[in-house]
Design a protein around this motif. Structure first.
Motif, PDB file in Angstrom:
ATOM      1  N   LYS A  12       0.872  -1.175   0.000  1.00 28.81           N
ATOM      2  CA  LYS A  12       0.000   0.000   0.000  1.00 28.81           C
ATOM      3  C   LYS A  12       0.909   1.224   0.000  1.00 28.81           C
ATOM      4  O   LYS A  12       1.364   1.685   1.032  1.00 28.81           O
ATOM      5  N   GLN A  13       1.197   1.723  -1.191  1.00 21.83           N
ATOM      6  CA  GLN A  13       2.203   2.753  -1.371  1.00 21.83           C
ATOM      7  C   GLN A  13       1.812   4.085  -0.753  1.00 21.83           C
ATOM      8  O   GLN A  13       2.661   4.844  -0.282  1.00 21.83           O
ATOM      9  N   SER A  14       0.512   4.390  -0.723  1.00 24.86           N
ATOM     10  CA  SER A  14       0.064   5.694  -0.239  1.00 24.86           C
ATOM     11  C   SER A  14       0.071   5.809   1.282  1.00 24.86           C
ATOM     12  O   SER A  14      -0.179   6.864   1.836  1.00 24.86           O
ATOM     13  N   PHE A  15       0.366   4.698   1.965  1.00 26.86           N
ATOM     14  CA  PHE A  15       0.381   4.714   3.427  1.00 26.86           C
ATOM     15  C   PHE A  15       1.571   5.531   3.927  1.00 26.86           C
ATOM     16  O   PHE A  15       2.574   5.679   3.233  1.00 26.86           O
ATOM     17  N   ASN A  16       1.479   6.057   5.134  1.00 23.67           N
ATOM     18  CA  ASN A  16       2.546   6.890   5.697  1.00 23.67           C
ATOM     19  C   ASN A  16       3.696   6.028   6.217  1.00 23.67           C
ATOM     20  O   ASN A  16       3.798   5.727   7.407  1.00 23.67           O
ATOM     21  N   TRP A  17       4.595   5.650   5.338  1.00 24.10           N
ATOM     22  CA  TRP A  17       5.713   4.784   5.697  1.00 24.10           C
ATOM     23  C   TRP A  17       6.784   5.519   6.499  1.00 24.10           C
ATOM     24  O   TRP A  17       7.640   4.881   7.117  1.00 24.10           O
ATOM     25  N   HIS A  18       6.749   6.845   6.496  1.00 25.44           N
ATOM     26  CA  HIS A  18       7.779   7.607   7.206  1.00 25.44           C
ATOM     27  C   HIS A  18       7.637   7.540   8.723  1.00 25.44           C
ATOM     28  O   HIS A  18       8.589   7.857   9.444  1.00 25.44           O
ATOM     29  N   LYS A  19       6.502   7.138   9.212  1.00 27.68           N
ATOM     30  CA  LYS A  19       6.301   7.156  10.665  1.00 27.68           C
ATOM     31  C   LYS A  19       6.952   5.974  11.379  1.00 27.68           C
ATOM     32  O   LYS A  19       7.100   5.982  12.595  1.00 27.68           O
ATOM     33  N   TYR A  20       7.370   4.964  10.629  1.00 23.77           N
ATOM     34  CA  TYR A  20       7.864   3.741  11.260  1.00 23.77           C
ATOM     35  C   TYR A  20       9.345   3.836  11.625  1.00 23.77           C
ATOM     36  O   TYR A  20      10.151   4.362  10.855  1.00 23.77           O
ATOM     37  N   ASN A  21       9.678   3.313  12.787  1.00 23.32           N
ATOM     38  CA  ASN A  21      11.074   3.264  13.210  1.00 23.32           C
ATOM     39  C   ASN A  21      11.447   1.900  13.799  1.00 23.32           C
ATOM     40  O   ASN A  21      12.545   1.729  14.331  1.00 23.32           O
ATOM     41  N   ALA A  22      10.529   0.931  13.719  1.00 26.64           N
ATOM     42  CA  ALA A  22      10.789  -0.376  14.323  1.00 26.64           C
ATOM     43  C   ALA A  22       9.998  -1.452  13.605  1.00 26.64           C
ATOM     44  O   ALA A  22       9.005  -1.177  12.926  1.00 26.64           O
ATOM     45  N   ILE A  23      10.468  -2.702  13.747  1.00 24.76           N
ATOM     46  CA  ILE A  23       9.714  -3.856  13.274  1.00 24.76           C
ATOM     47  C   ILE A  23       9.573  -4.857  14.423  1.00 24.76           C
ATOM     48  O   ILE A  23      10.368  -4.858  15.368  1.00 24.76           O
ATOM     49  N   HIS A  24       8.556  -5.681  14.327  1.00 22.41           N
ATOM     50  CA  HIS A  24       8.302  -6.691  15.344  1.00 22.41           C
ATOM     51  C   HIS A  24       7.660  -7.900  14.678  1.00 22.41           C
ATOM     52  O   HIS A  24       6.729  -7.761  13.877  1.00 22.41           O
ATOM     53  N   ILE A  25       8.153  -9.097  14.976  1.00 18.78           N
ATOM     54  CA  ILE A  25       7.525 -10.320  14.474  1.00 18.78           C
ATOM     55  C   ILE A  25       6.512 -10.787  15.502  1.00 18.78           C
ATOM     56  O   ILE A  25       6.870 -11.243  16.587  1.00 18.78           O
ATOM     57  N   ALA A  26       5.241 -10.643  15.160  1.00 16.72           N
ATOM     58  CA  ALA A  26       4.169 -11.009  16.087  1.00 16.72           C
ATOM     59  C   ALA A  26       3.932 -12.508  16.104  1.00 16.72           C
ATOM     60  O   ALA A  26       3.561 -13.080  17.136  1.00 16.72           O
ATOM     61  N   LYS A  27       4.141 -13.138  14.952  1.00 19.61           N
ATOM     62  CA  LYS A  27       3.877 -14.569  14.869  1.00 19.61           C
ATOM     63  C   LYS A  27       4.718 -15.164  13.750  1.00 19.61           C
ATOM     64  O   LYS A  27       4.819 -14.594  12.665  1.00 19.61           O
ATOM     65  N   ILE A  28       5.346 -16.301  14.016  1.00 17.82           N
ATOM     66  CA  ILE A  28       6.096 -17.017  12.984  1.00 17.82           C
ATOM     67  C   ILE A  28       5.774 -18.500  13.100  1.00 17.82           C
ATOM     68  O   ILE A  28       5.746 -19.053  14.199  1.00 17.82           O
ATOM     69  N   THR A  29       5.501 -19.108  11.953  1.00 15.45           N
ATOM     70  CA  THR A  29       5.119 -20.522  11.927  1.00 15.45           C
ATOM     71  C   THR A  29       5.868 -21.246  10.819  1.00 15.45           C
ATOM     72  O   THR A  29       5.805 -20.833   9.658  1.00 15.45           O
ATOM     73  N   ALA A  30       6.583 -22.287  11.182  1.00 14.61           N
ATOM     74  CA  ALA A  30       7.197 -23.183  10.205  1.00 14.61           C
ATOM     75  C   ALA A  30       6.463 -24.517  10.272  1.00 14.61           C
ATOM     76  O   ALA A  30       6.168 -25.015  11.363  1.00 14.61           O
ATOM     77  N   ASP A  31       6.121 -25.079   9.129  1.00 13.30           N
ATOM     78  CA  ASP A  31       5.357 -26.331   9.142  1.00 13.30           C
ATOM     79  C   ASP A  31       5.725 -27.207   7.957  1.00 13.30           C
ATOM     80  O   ASP A  31       6.483 -26.804   7.071  1.00 13.30           O
ATOM     81  N   ASN A  32       5.175 -28.407   7.961  1.00 12.09           N
ATOM     82  CA  ASN A  32       5.424 -29.379   6.890  1.00 12.09           C
ATOM     83  C   ASN A  32       4.330 -29.381   5.826  1.00 12.09           C
ATOM     84  O   ASN A  32       4.253 -30.324   5.023  1.00 12.09           O
ATOM     85  N   ASN A  33       3.482 -28.376   5.815  1.00 13.45           N
ATOM     86  CA  ASN A  33       2.428 -28.303   4.809  1.00 13.45           C
ATOM     87  C   ASN A  33       3.031 -28.016   3.432  1.00 13.45           C
ATOM     88  O   ASN A  33       3.954 -27.204   3.302  1.00 13.45           O
ATOM     89  N   HIS A  34       2.495 -28.646   2.427  1.00  8.35           N
ATOM     90  CA  HIS A  34       3.014 -28.489   1.071  1.00  8.35           C
ATOM     91  C   HIS A  34       1.911 -28.019   0.127  1.00  8.35           C
ATOM     92  O   HIS A  34       0.716 -28.165   0.405  1.00  8.35           O
ATOM     93  N   SER A  35       2.337 -27.469  -1.007  1.00 10.75           N
ATOM     94  CA  SER A  35       1.388 -27.092  -2.048  1.00 10.75           C
ATOM     95  C   SER A  35       0.810 -28.351  -2.680  1.00 10.75           C
ATOM     96  O   SER A  35       1.364 -29.453  -2.550  1.00 10.75           O
ATOM     97  N   ASP A  36      -0.298 -28.197  -3.384  1.00 10.46           N
ATOM     98  CA  ASP A  36      -1.010 -29.345  -3.947  1.00 10.46           C
ATOM     99  C   ASP A  36      -0.169 -30.120  -4.967  1.00 10.46           C
ATOM    100  O   ASP A  36      -0.379 -31.316  -5.173  1.00 10.46           O
ATOM    101  N   ASN A  37       0.768 -29.447  -5.622  1.00 11.21           N
ATOM    102  CA  ASN A  37       1.551 -30.101  -6.676  1.00 11.21           C
ATOM    103  C   ASN A  37       2.824 -30.766  -6.152  1.00 11.21           C
ATOM    104  O   ASN A  37       3.647 -31.242  -6.916  1.00 11.21           O
ATOM    105  N   TYR A  38       2.987 -30.805  -4.830  1.00 11.74           N
ATOM    106  CA  TYR A  38       4.207 -31.360  -4.252  1.00 11.74           C
ATOM    107  C   TYR A  38       4.240 -32.886  -4.360  1.00 11.74           C
ATOM    108  O   TYR A  38       3.273 -33.568  -4.033  1.00 11.74           O
ATOM    109  N   LYS A  39       5.362 -33.396  -4.814  1.00 11.52           N
ATOM    110  CA  LYS A  39       5.603 -34.834  -4.827  1.00 11.52           C
ATOM    111  C   LYS A  39       6.957 -35.084  -4.174  1.00 11.52           C
ATOM    112  O   LYS A  39       7.982 -34.584  -4.666  1.00 11.52           O
ATOM    113  N   PRO A  40       6.990 -35.801  -3.048  1.00 13.22           N
ATOM    114  CA  PRO A  40       8.270 -36.025  -2.368  1.00 13.22           C
ATOM    115  C   PRO A  40       9.221 -36.828  -3.241  1.00 13.22           C
ATOM    116  O   PRO A  40       8.782 -37.629  -4.080  1.00 13.22           O
ATOM    117  N   PRO A  41      10.528 -36.608  -3.073  1.00 11.50           N
ATOM    118  CA  PRO A  41      11.499 -37.393  -3.844  1.00 11.50           C
ATOM    119  C   PRO A  41      11.352 -38.883  -3.548  1.00 11.50           C
ATOM    120  O   PRO A  41      10.830 -39.282  -2.504  1.00 11.50           O
TER     121      PRO A  41
END
Length: 224
Positions: free
Chosen positions: A28-57
């Motif tokens: 969203k380019q029109s948003f006021n990006w100048h006001k930010y001075n920090a980042i925070h990761i609120a949630k991170i998830t790693a999982d074994n879910n795959h896309s529908d076209n995945y075929k394991p070796p």
């Protein structure tokens, strides 16, 4: 009062970023990006879910029946911790945006998902040949996907999204320990740098956007 729950997340009008470092990015380019001075990761998830076209070796007979291409829960948790650690190192006190453990109206809030982790060979611990110096030879390198959503810390409005697939180097092709952490850290560092550079590009685009908008308004007022 700052919004904190997933149910409060709203999507505004996002436009595609051309020449993005990630495979696909919207902002969203029109948003006021100048006001930010920090980042925070609120949630991170790693999982074994795959896309529908995945075929394991294909598993080799010497790998054994119980050989698996899925990361164990402890490995997934370590992935999550490694990414947060990399983000903190990348967004340090020398950067415009610094990592914070809290959220306020000047914070970019990130929701990260790391799905579709594709190992090039079964996990070492699941293979029957792990204790006899068994090696796994594969035709392709391993890969994983990053999905990132960036929210405004005050309104919880989504102001940017990104998705990218990264492929590992040769040490995921021939190995005694398939899930190579040095390779993972290299991928995560690349992603963290790409996020930082993308935010900076948006910051500059925002400056340019408001400069042209201001020039248009000045010229329009002169003609009236």
């Amino acid at each position: 009062m700052l919004s904190k729950t997933d149910n409060d997340i709203t999507f505004g009008d996002l436009i595609k970023i051309d020449n993005s470092k990630m495979d696909l990015s919207y902002v969203k380019q029109s948003f006021n990006w100048h006001k930010y001075n920090a980042i925070h990761i609120a949630k991170i998830t790693a999982d074994n879910n795959h896309s529908d076209n995945y075929k394991p070796p294909k598993k080799e007979k010497w790998d054994g029946y119980n050989a698996t291409f899925d990361i164990q829960e402890s490995g997934l948790k370590k992935l999550e911790a490694e990414f947060i650690s990399m983000a903190k190192n990348t967004f340090d006190d020398k950067q415009i945006w610094q990592y914070k453990d809290s959220v306020d109206e000047n914070t970019l809030v990130l929701y990260i998902e790391i799905p579709d982790i594709r190992l090039s060979a079964p996990l070492e611990s699941s293979r029957i040949n792990q204790n006899i110096n068994g090696r796994s030879y594969t035709q392709n390198a391993g890969s994983m996907v990053l999905k990132a959503i960036i929210l405004d810390g005050e309104s919880n409005e989504v102001i940017a999204t990104s998705i990218d697939r990264a492929t590992a180097h040769d040490n995921w092709r021939l190995n005694t320990q398939v899930f190579n952490w040095s390779d993972v850290r290299t991928i995560f560092q690349s992603w963290a740098n790409a996020l930082k550079n993308a935010i900076f590009q948006i910051y500059l685009k925002h400056q340019e956007y408001h400069f042209h908008l201001g020039t248009f308004m000045i010229n329009n007022n002169k003609t009236q």
